[in-house]
Design a protein around this motif. Structure first.
Motif, PDB file in Angstrom:
ATOM      1  N   ILE A 118       0.905  -1.354   0.016  1.00 33.29           N
ATOM      2  CA  ILE A 118       0.041  -0.168   0.047  1.00 33.29           C
ATOM      3  C   ILE A 118       0.848   1.295  -0.032  1.00 33.29           C
ATOM      4  O   ILE A 118       1.809   1.378   0.953  1.00 33.29           O
ATOM      5  N   PHE A 119       0.503   2.178  -0.862  1.00 30.34           N
ATOM      6  CA  PHE A 119       1.374   3.450  -0.825  1.00 30.34           C
ATOM      7  C   PHE A 119       0.643   4.475  -0.886  1.00 30.34           C
ATOM      8  O   PHE A 119       1.029   5.547  -0.643  1.00 30.34           O
ATOM      9  N   LEU A 120      -0.730   4.473  -0.883  1.00 32.35           N
ATOM     10  CA  LEU A 120      -1.423   5.748  -0.958  1.00 32.35           C
ATOM     11  C   LEU A 120      -2.848   5.686  -0.407  1.00 32.35           C
ATOM     12  O   LEU A 120      -3.429   4.590  -0.688  1.00 32.35           O
ATOM     13  N   LEU A 121      -3.431   6.449   0.489  1.00 34.27           N
ATOM     14  CA  LEU A 121      -4.950   6.552   0.841  1.00 34.27           C
ATOM     15  C   LEU A 121      -5.527   7.329  -0.307  1.00 34.27           C
ATOM     16  O   LEU A 121      -5.513   8.498  -0.458  1.00 34.27           O
ATOM     17  N   SER A 122      -6.471   6.669  -1.027  1.00 34.43           N
ATOM     18  CA  SER A 122      -6.952   7.218  -2.224  1.00 34.43           C
ATOM     19  C   SER A 122      -8.341   7.956  -2.051  1.00 34.43           C
ATOM     20  O   SER A 122      -8.432   9.179  -2.304  1.00 34.43           O
ATOM     21  N   ALA A 123      -9.210   7.560  -1.109  1.00 32.51           N
ATOM     22  CA  ALA A 123     -10.526   8.022  -0.844  1.00 32.51           C
ATOM     23  C   ALA A 123     -11.091   7.438   0.398  1.00 32.51           C
ATOM     24  O   ALA A 123     -10.570   6.286   0.821  1.00 32.51           O
ATOM     25  N   TYR A 124     -12.066   8.119   0.910  1.00 35.82           N
ATOM     26  CA  TYR A 124     -13.043   7.649   1.956  1.00 35.82           C
ATOM     27  C   TYR A 124     -14.467   7.370   1.366  1.00 35.82           C
ATOM     28  O   TYR A 124     -14.776   8.300   0.554  1.00 35.82           O
ATOM     29  N   PRO A 155       6.818   7.001  -1.441  1.00 34.68           N
ATOM     30  CA  PRO A 155       5.976   8.039  -2.171  1.00 34.68           C
ATOM     31  C   PRO A 155       5.588   9.144  -1.335  1.00 34.68           C
ATOM     32  O   PRO A 155       5.642  10.289  -1.670  1.00 34.68           O
ATOM     33  N   LEU A 156       5.021   8.928  -0.322  1.00 38.17           N
ATOM     34  CA  LEU A 156       4.563   9.967   0.728  1.00 38.17           C
ATOM     35  C   LEU A 156       5.563  10.718   1.269  1.00 38.17           C
ATOM     36  O   LEU A 156       5.386  11.885   1.476  1.00 38.17           O
ATOM     37  N   LYS A 157       6.791  10.185   1.529  1.00 40.44           N
ATOM     38  CA  LYS A 157       7.846  10.750   2.401  1.00 40.44           C
ATOM     39  C   LYS A 157       8.282  11.797   1.413  1.00 40.44           C
ATOM     40  O   LYS A 157       8.844  12.808   1.579  1.00 40.44           O
ATOM     41  N   SER A 158       8.351  11.439   0.052  1.00 43.74           N
ATOM     42  CA  SER A 158       9.048  12.290  -0.881  1.00 43.74           C
ATOM     43  C   SER A 158       8.277  13.416  -1.401  1.00 43.74           C
ATOM     44  O   SER A 158       8.517  14.329  -2.392  1.00 43.74           O
ATOM     45  N   LEU A 159       6.906  13.456  -1.229  1.00 46.45           N
ATOM     46  CA  LEU A 159       5.858  14.581  -1.474  1.00 46.45           C
ATOM     47  C   LEU A 159       5.771  15.672  -0.429  1.00 46.45           C
ATOM     48  O   LEU A 159       5.832  15.612   0.578  1.00 46.45           O
ATOM     49  N   SER A 160       5.648  16.843  -1.098  1.00 43.97           N
ATOM     50  CA  SER A 160       5.083  18.077  -0.165  1.00 43.97           C
ATOM     51  C   SER A 160       4.031  18.639  -0.481  1.00 43.97           C
ATOM     52  O   SER A 160       3.632  18.505  -1.897  1.00 43.97           O
ATOM     53  N   GLU A 161       3.497  19.595   0.139  1.00 48.35           N
ATOM     54  CA  GLU A 161       2.359  20.510  -0.188  1.00 48.35           C
ATOM     55  C   GLU A 161       2.785  21.386  -1.318  1.00 48.35           C
ATOM     56  O   GLU A 161       2.054  21.665  -2.257  1.00 48.35           O
ATOM     57  N   LYS A 162       3.910  21.782  -1.413  1.00 43.49           N
ATOM     58  CA  LYS A 162       4.522  22.795  -2.505  1.00 43.49           C
ATOM     59  C   LYS A 162       4.417  22.010  -3.553  1.00 43.49           C
ATOM     60  O   LYS A 162       4.180  22.427  -4.762  1.00 43.49           O
ATOM     61  N   ALA A 163       4.824  20.635  -3.796  1.00 39.72           N
ATOM     62  CA  ALA A 163       4.925  20.093  -4.952  1.00 39.72           C
ATOM     63  C   ALA A 163       3.609  19.750  -5.720  1.00 39.72           C
ATOM     64  O   ALA A 163       3.227  20.026  -6.929  1.00 39.72           O
TER      65      ALA A 163
END
Length: 535
Positions: free
Chosen positions: A179-185, A475-483
Motif C-alpha cells: 500500500i502506498f497511498l490512501l485514495s479516498a474515503y 512515495p508519501l515521504k517524498s511529497l510535499s504540499e508545495k509540489a
C-alpha cells in the motif's frame, strides 16, 4: 597476593568462579544465538509470510536448528527478475492500473482520460505517465490481473478498499503487495436499505433475511453498525448474493427484508443512477498498448456489469432486455415486492463512519522496486487531481460529464467517495505527528484482521502479518504540499487550454462550413449558366 593467584588454591578458586558464572552467561546468550538463526529482518515480508509455504529450507538438521522455518519468494529481493544494466527509472511499457468502477474511480478515470491508454490524457500530458486503466467486471478479475502483473498484460497498481485488501491478502501475497497511498474515503457509497414494512430500524432486522454480497466492500462497517445497535451477526439471516445490485434485487422482489448495496444502484424505482445502457461516446479514440487506435467495441462502452460502489452489476433497462423482463416477471409471481418505491428507506450508510471504509492504492512489490520514481509520480498525480476536484467540484463534475457522458450524476459520484489529501495520508499512515488521525492505519488494519477472521471472511490473521509488512512510505515521504500546488497549477492550466480549444474548434468548424457553403452557392450559378450555354 600474587602468590595466592598462582597457587593451587587460587587456581581452584578461579575455576570455581568460572563454573558458577558460565551457566549464567550461556543462559543469557543462548536465546540470542537461537533467535539469530530465524532472523530475517532484512526482508520486510519473510517474518510473516514464510510460515504458510511448504518448501523446506534444508535438511532435517537445518529445519530443527532454524525452528522449522520454510522458504518462500519473500526471502528473495522483490525485483529479482529485473533485467540487467543499464537500469531504467521508468518502464518502457505502459503503467497498468486496474480498479473496479466505483465513485472513487472517477478521479482515476479523469487522470487516465478514460478506459485504456490515451496519449492526450492528463496523466500523459501533465504528469508524464503513460497510464493504462482497466475496469474489470468483478473482484475475481481484479485479483487475477494484479497477480498476473503488468509485464503479462495484467496490472502493476490496483485501487481497492482496505477491507477487501485485508480479506484477499493471503491470495495476493505472491505479488508482494504494498500500500502506498490512501485514495479516498466512503461517504455514503454503500447503504443498508430496508422495506418500511419489514424493518423500521436495525434492531427489527433480528431473525430476518438480509441480502449481502461477499465481495462488497462494507462488511466490516456493517458488522460495526449492527453491534452499535445491539444486534449480533448471528441474529441475522444472511442471504448470499453475487453482487450488491443482486442483493438489492432480492430486496425489491421481497426475498430479503434489507439489502446492503451501492448507493448509486438505489434509485427512486430501483434503477441504477450511475450508468445508462448506452455506449460511451469517444470510445473509438482509445488506443491500445502499442499506441494504435482500437475500433469501437462493446467493451469500450460504459463499464458493463458495474455500477455504484463496489463495482455493482447494473440493472439493464426493461426495453432493452426482454429476457430480464421475463425473469423479473417470474420473480414477481413468486414473491411480493414492495408496493411502492417510497416504501424503501435507509437504515445505515457508510457516511455514518467514513473512516472505517478507506480506499487505497496498492502496487506490486517488483514494480515498486524497479520503478520507485514512477510510483511517486503516480501518487503525486492522483493526489493533485483529487484535491483539484475537491477545490473546484463543479468544474470537476463538468469535466467528468464531458469525458463520460453515460455518467448521469457526476456531482453525486464525486461526493460519495471524495479524494484524500496529502495531510490525510500522512496522518492516516502515522507520518505526521500533528494532527493525530482518529483511526490510524495500523489500528484499522489490525482490527480488520481480527473482525474478518472471526466473521469467517478472511484468513490473513493466520499469517501473522503486521500492517508495516504491506505498507511502503517512500512515495508519501517524498511529497510535499508545495509540489502538489505546482502540479495542480500545471493541471489547471492544461485544463483551461483544453477548454479554450474545445470552444474554438466548433467556431472554426462553423466558419469553415459557412465558407464552403458560400463558395458552393457562388459556384452553382456559374455552373448553371455553363449548362445553359452548352444547351
Amino acid at each position: 597476593m600474587k602468590k595466592f593467584f598462582f597457587s593451587a588454591q587460587g587456581l581452584a578458586a578461579a575455576a570455581l568462579i568460572c563454573a558458577l558464572v558460565s551457566p549464567l552467561v550461556w543462559f543469557a546468550l543462548l536465546p540470542r544465538l537461537i533467535g539469530s538463526a530465524d532472523d530475517c529482518s532484512g526482508s520486510r515480508f519473510c517474518a510473516g509470510h514464510s510460515r504458510h509455504l511448504k518448501a523446506p529450507l534444508g535438511g532435517q538438521e537445518d529445519a530443527d536448528i532454524r525452528g522449522r522455518r520454510t522458504l518462500s519468494l519473500m526471502d528473495f529481493p522483490a525485483a529479482a527478475d529485473a533485467p540487467g544494466s543499464p537500469f531504467s527509472t521508468r518502464p518502457r511499457r505502459l503503467v497498468r492500473m486496474v480498479a473496479l468502477w466505483t465513485p472513487s474511480a472517477a478521479i482515476l478515470a479523469q487522470l487516465s482520460g478514460g478506459k485504456g491508454f490515451r496519449p492526450q490524457s492528463p496523466a500523459a500530458a501533465t504528469y508524464g505517465l503513460r497510464l493504462h486503466l482497466t475496469f474489470p467486471q468483478d473482484e475475481r478479475e481484479l485479483k487475477e490481473l494484479f497477480l498476473a502483473g503488468g509485464d503479462d498484460s495484467g496490472a502493476d497498481v490496483m485501487a481497492i478498499s482496505l477491507e477487501r485488501f485485508v480479506a484477499l491478502l493471503p491470495e495476493l501475497l505472491p505479488a508482494r503487495p504494498e500500500i502506498f497511498l490512501l485514495s479516498a474515503y466512503s461517504r455514503g457509497a454503500s447503504e443498508l436499505v430496508a422495506s418500511a414494512k419489514s424493518a423500521a430500524d436495525i434492531p427489527s432486522l433480528r431473525g430476518k433475511p438480509v441480502a449481502f454480497s461477499s465481495e462488497n466492500a462494507g462488511r466490516y462497517f456493517l458488522l460495526w453498525r449492527l453491534l452499535r445497535d445491539g444486534v449480533d451477526a448471528s441474529e441475522i439471516q444472511w442471504l448470499p448474493a453475487a453482487s450488491a445490485a443482486e442483493a438489492f434485487t432480492a430486496l425489491k422482489s421481497g426475498r430479503a427484508a434489507a439489502a446492503f448495496a451501492g448507493a448509486l444502484d438505489i434509485g427512486a424505482a430501483g434503477e441504477t443512477l450511475l450508468l445508462e445502457n448506452e455506449a460511451a461516446p469517444g470510445a473509438a479514440d482509445e488506443v491500445n498498448a502499442e499506441g494504435e487506435a482500437d475500433e469501437c467495441k462493446p467493451e469500450d462502452s460504459a463499464p458493463s456489469g458495474q455500477a455504484g460502489a463496489g463495482g455493482d452489476t447494473a440493472q439493464p433497462a426493461a426495453d432493452s432486455a426482454p429476457a430480464a423482463e421475463n425473469e423479473n416477471a417470474e420473480n414477481e409471481d413468486k414473491a411480493s415486492p414492495p408496493a411502492a418505491s417510497d416504501s424503501l428507506h435507509t437504515l445505515a450508510t457508510t457516511a455514518d463512519a467514513p473512516l472505517l471504509s478507506p480506499i487505497v492504492l496498492v502496487v506490486r512489490g517488483d514494480f515498486a522496486a524497479r520503478y520507485p520514481e514512477t510510483v511517486r509520480r503516480l501518487a503525486r498525480a492522483v493526489l493533485a487531481e483529487g484535491t483539484l476536484a475537491a477545490d473546484t467540484p463543479l468544474p470537476a463534475a463538468r469535466r467528468l460529464l464531458e469525458r463520460f457522458p453515460w455518467v448521469t450524476d457526476p456531482r453525486k459520484m464525486l461526493a460519495l467517495e471524495p479524494s484524500a489529501s496529502l495531510a490525510d495520508n500522512k496522518a492516516f499512515f502515522g507520518l505526521s505527528k500533528s494532527p493525530a488521525h482518529p483511526v490510524p492505519y495500523g489500528e484499522l488494519f489490525s482490527s480488520m484482521l481480527r473482525v474478518l477472521e472471526v466473521s469467517g471472511a478472511g484468513g490473513a490473521a493466520a499469517l501473522d502479518i503486521s500492517p508495516e509488512d504491506v505498507f511502503w512510505d517512500g512515495p508519501l515521504k517524498s511529497l510535499s504540499e508545495k509540489a502538489l500546488v505546482t502540479a495542480k497549477a500545471a493541471s489547471r492550466t492544461a485544463q483551461s487550454a483544453d477548454a479554450k480549444a474545445a470552444q474554438t474548434e466548433p467556431a472554426e468548424a462553423a466558419e469553415t462550413a459557412e465558407a464552403q457553403g458560400n463558395s458552393a452557392s457562388e459556384a452553382s450559378p456559374a455552373a448553371a449558366s455553363g449548362q445553359d450555354e452548352s444547351n
